[in-house]
Motif scaffolding. Sequence first.
Motif, short mmCIF file in Angstrom:
data_model
loop_
_atom_site.label_atom_id
_atom_site.label_comp_id
_atom_site.label_asym_id
_atom_site.label_seq_id
_atom_site.Cartn_x
_atom_site.Cartn_y
_atom_site.Cartn_z
N MET A 1 20.12 14.73 -37.53
CA MET A 1 18.79 14.10 -37.50
C MET A 1 18.91 12.58 -37.38
O MET A 1 18.30 11.95 -36.52
N LEU A 2 19.73 11.99 -38.29
CA LEU A 2 19.90 10.54 -38.26
C LEU A 2 20.57 10.08 -36.97
O LEU A 2 20.24 9.03 -36.42
N ASP A 3 21.52 10.89 -36.47
CA ASP A 3 22.20 10.53 -35.23
C ASP A 3 21.21 10.45 -34.07
O ASP A 3 21.28 9.56 -33.22
N SER A 4 20.27 11.41 -34.03
CA SER A 4 19.28 11.40 -32.96
C SER A 4 18.34 10.21 -33.09
O SER A 4 17.92 9.62 -32.08
N ILE A 5 18.01 9.81 -34.32
CA ILE A 5 17.15 8.64 -34.53
C ILE A 5 17.87 7.37 -34.10
O ILE A 5 17.29 6.51 -33.41
N TYR A 6 19.15 7.25 -34.49
CA TYR A 6 19.93 6.08 -34.09
C TYR A 6 20.05 6.00 -32.57
O TYR A 6 19.94 4.93 -31.97
N GLY A 7 20.30 7.15 -31.95
CA GLY A 7 20.38 7.20 -30.49
C GLY A 7 19.07 6.81 -29.84
O GLY A 7 19.05 6.11 -28.81
N ALA A 8 17.96 7.25 -30.44
CA ALA A 8 16.64 6.92 -29.91
C ALA A 8 16.37 5.42 -30.01
O ALA A 8 15.80 4.81 -29.10
N ILE A 9 16.78 4.81 -31.12
CA ILE A 9 16.59 3.36 -31.29
C ILE A 9 17.39 2.59 -30.24
O ILE A 9 16.89 1.64 -29.63
N ALA A 10 18.64 3.02 -30.01
CA ALA A 10 19.49 2.36 -29.01
C ALA A 10 18.86 2.48 -27.62
O ALA A 10 18.78 1.49 -26.87
N LEU A 11 18.41 3.69 -27.27
CA LEU A 11 17.77 3.87 -25.97
C LEU A 11 16.49 3.06 -25.87
O LEU A 11 16.18 2.47 -24.83
N GLY A 12 15.73 3.03 -26.97
CA GLY A 12 14.49 2.26 -26.99
C GLY A 12 14.73 0.79 -26.72
O GLY A 12 13.94 0.14 -26.03
N LEU A 13 15.82 0.24 -27.24
CA LEU A 13 16.14 -1.17 -27.02
C LEU A 13 16.51 -1.43 -25.56
O LEU A 13 16.14 -2.46 -24.99
N ILE A 14 17.24 -0.49 -24.94
CA ILE A 14 17.59 -0.66 -23.53
C ILE A 14 16.33 -0.56 -22.66
O ILE A 14 16.12 -1.38 -21.76
N TYR A 15 15.50 0.42 -22.96
CA TYR A 15 14.26 0.60 -22.19
C TYR A 15 13.24 -0.52 -22.48
O TYR A 15 12.29 -0.70 -21.73
N ALA A 16 13.44 -1.25 -23.59
CA ALA A 16 12.53 -2.34 -23.92
C ALA A 16 12.51 -3.41 -22.84
O ALA A 16 11.48 -4.04 -22.59
#
Length: 308
Positions: free
Chosen positions: A1-16
Amino acid sequence: MLDSIYGAIALGLIYALMALGVYITFRILDFPDLTVDGSFATGGAIAAVMITQGYSPWLATLGAFVGGLAAGACTGLLHTKGKINGLLAGILMMIALYSINIRIMGKPNVSIVNMDTLLSPIAKPIGLFILVLLVAVLIVKLLLDAFLHTDLGLALRATGDNSKMIRSLGSNTDTTTVIGISLSNGLVAVSGALIAQQGGFADSTMGVGMIVIGLASVIIGEAIFGARTVIIATLAVVMGSIVYRIVIALALRVELLEASDLKMITALIVIIALVVPTVRRTYKQRSLARKRSAELLAIPAMDKGGKS
């Protein structure tokens, strides 16, 4: 669960970075630019090809930015000099870029797996990856804020607010429009380059639906964090991109949903983000109307009580 959240945050920053580009055209210029779907893939294609040919990942990412600038400039010139409708100009450039991207890569996709990229040194641990990305995105955000407060940036903002007024003051709105669209697609292309380096490949179809993701990030950010000033608005866009990716990650963990439902989920998120502020505004207006009605009804009663 936490791994998917961390991955989502990283992707969110790139897509930002892509979301900031969409913010420039969608909010500042009020220009419906669909070039994004093509320029995102252009950035990935240029970066991947340059890396496979032995160029530095930094130079490859810079090359992607230049490619995005060129794509945006073409759209801007089609609209301003060619007098083509903005929406149509973006669609035409998006279609053209599909073929151009395949020409750049020489085939539909290029793999850069096991090659040194800009993100390789910071790939692990995930905490370092997120921290470095956060710092990089904030630097880009601050540079964009500074640019939008320069004379050219103010002219760009005025062009989107009231083009007739800024023309009457002697500013060339065609130039500011082309600059704004170019800068927007430059940021989008950088985001595409980083996604290609993070995923290990570039594909001619990797940009499909990017405009919707960018709009979702902008709308969600503004709905949650507001957009009172440019500085707050750009920060809201960055946060909106992160929130969007987290929502997508959580939605995909629901057993009833599959990866193929991603586009449907994105559409629903955008719809909700658009409808909620409208409903909230309508409710507020009705509450004020009821309050005023109650005050008006109370005035005759107060007068009657005064006379007695």
